[in-house]
Design a protein around this motif. Sequence first.
Motif, PDB file in Angstrom:
ATOM      1  N   CYS A  36       0.836  -1.199   0.000  1.00 43.67           N
ATOM      2  CA  CYS A  36       0.000   0.000   0.000  1.00 43.67           C
ATOM      3  C   CYS A  36       0.874   1.253   0.000  1.00 43.67           C
ATOM      4  O   CYS A  36       1.809   1.375   0.788  1.00 43.67           O
ATOM      5  CB  CYS A  36      -0.909  -0.007   1.226  1.00 43.67           C
ATOM      6  N   LYS A  37       0.555   2.190  -0.876  1.00 41.38           N
ATOM      7  CA  LYS A  37       1.328   3.427  -0.965  1.00 41.38           C
ATOM      8  C   LYS A  37       1.073   4.347   0.225  1.00 41.38           C
ATOM      9  O   LYS A  37       1.876   5.242   0.508  1.00 41.38           O
ATOM     10  CB  LYS A  37       0.980   4.166  -2.266  1.00 41.38           C
ATOM     11  N   SER A  38      -0.032   4.101   0.931  1.00 39.48           N
ATOM     12  CA  SER A  38      -0.387   4.969   2.053  1.00 39.48           C
ATOM     13  C   SER A  38       0.234   4.519   3.368  1.00 39.48           C
ATOM     14  O   SER A  38       0.881   5.299   4.059  1.00 39.48           O
ATOM     15  CB  SER A  38      -1.910   5.031   2.206  1.00 39.48           C
ATOM     16  N   CYS A  39       0.025   3.226   3.722  1.00 37.33           N
ATOM     17  CA  CYS A  39       0.521   2.741   5.024  1.00 37.33           C
ATOM     18  C   CYS A  39       1.780   1.887   4.919  1.00 37.33           C
ATOM     19  O   CYS A  39       2.327   1.458   5.942  1.00 37.33           O
ATOM     20  CB  CYS A  39      -0.580   1.958   5.736  1.00 37.33           C
ATOM     21  N   GLN A  40       2.220   1.607   3.689  1.00 38.07           N
ATOM     22  CA  GLN A  40       3.438   0.825   3.437  1.00 38.07           C
ATOM     23  C   GLN A  40       3.363  -0.610   3.955  1.00 38.07           C
ATOM     24  O   GLN A  40       4.377  -1.244   4.219  1.00 38.07           O
ATOM     25  CB  GLN A  40       4.656   1.529   4.059  1.00 38.07           C
ATOM     26  N   LYS A  41       2.157  -1.129   4.081  1.00 32.74           N
ATOM     27  CA  LYS A  41       1.956  -2.516   4.472  1.00 32.74           C
ATOM     28  C   LYS A  41       1.366  -3.285   3.292  1.00 32.74           C
ATOM     29  O   LYS A  41       0.877  -2.674   2.342  1.00 32.74           O
ATOM     30  CB  LYS A  41       1.007  -2.607   5.675  1.00 32.74           C
ATOM     31  N   PRO A  42       1.424  -4.643   3.304  1.00 28.62           N
ATOM     32  CA  PRO A  42       0.820  -5.413   2.216  1.00 28.62           C
ATOM     33  C   PRO A  42      -0.640  -5.029   2.029  1.00 28.62           C
ATOM     34  O   PRO A  42      -1.380  -4.906   3.010  1.00 28.62           O
ATOM     35  CB  PRO A  42       0.956  -6.867   2.690  1.00 28.62           C
ATOM     36  N   VAL A  43      -1.038  -4.838   0.773  1.00 24.72           N
ATOM     37  CA  VAL A  43      -2.419  -4.433   0.483  1.00 24.72           C
ATOM     38  C   VAL A  43      -3.410  -5.456   1.036  1.00 24.72           C
ATOM     39  O   VAL A  43      -4.399  -5.089   1.667  1.00 24.72           O
ATOM     40  CB  VAL A  43      -2.637  -4.257  -1.036  1.00 24.72           C
ATOM     41  N   ASP A  44      -3.143  -6.745   0.806  1.00 26.72           N
ATOM     42  CA  ASP A  44      -4.046  -7.784   1.307  1.00 26.72           C
ATOM     43  C   ASP A  44      -3.252  -9.040   1.654  1.00 26.72           C
ATOM     44  O   ASP A  44      -2.993  -9.884   0.803  1.00 26.72           O
ATOM     45  CB  ASP A  44      -5.122  -8.096   0.263  1.00 26.72           C
TER      46      ASP A  44
END
Length: 237
Positions: A36-44
């Motif tokens: 994720c570009k926002s939280c820098q965690k895996p999208v899913d």
Amino acid sequence: SCAMAERGAYRCVECSREAAELYRDYRHGVLRIAVCKSCQKPVDKYIEYDPVIILINAILCKAQAYRHILFNTKINFHGKLCIFCLLCEAYLRWLQLQDSSQNTDPDDLIRYAKEWDFYRMFGIASLEQTSFLVGIFIILWWKRPEMLKTKSDFVLLLKALLLSSYGKLLLIPAVIWEHDYTPLCLLFIKVFVLISNSQAIRVTLNLNRMLPWLAIFFGLILENSVVWLVQKMGWDV
């Protein structure tokens, strides 16, 4: 953005921001989960999980599991699930009605009357469910009209509410394995379904906890008003 995703868009299960993809296929069986570009965690992260683990996480009412199911999968049996849950409720009420009746006459007319009672219970359960959902939509549309602008917004929220009512399927085992604690079990099932509904609203509209519970409270008021009206008409519920 708190706006609901367009049809076909994915969501990050952690922060609920929109994402263009869940993973990238580099061929030869090499997959890389999108970040994720926002939280820098895996999208899913759940796309690598076993369905049983996902179900357990959903039962625990984890927001991430709800986002995975609602936004990043193509589950589309909410209508059938709703009908089956209503049948469970109707059967439970019909069974309680038969228990209260001492008539054991096998006459065809009696059997027909009992069958009609089941259809009547199904109709009442459907009416109550509809009034509950209408109550929720009224409050959410009143408080957050910007989140329910289009038909797809309403459809997505309705799908979330119907899917999150899966706990009603526990009504049948609770009745089949009847014991002294059955009324308590039915109360726990009701509470669990309401908690699931609250989480579904919260995840779908990206809200805090207060508004979903307010909407559910109003839905319950409307539902109980319908019950009161039905009872005033002289129908057993």
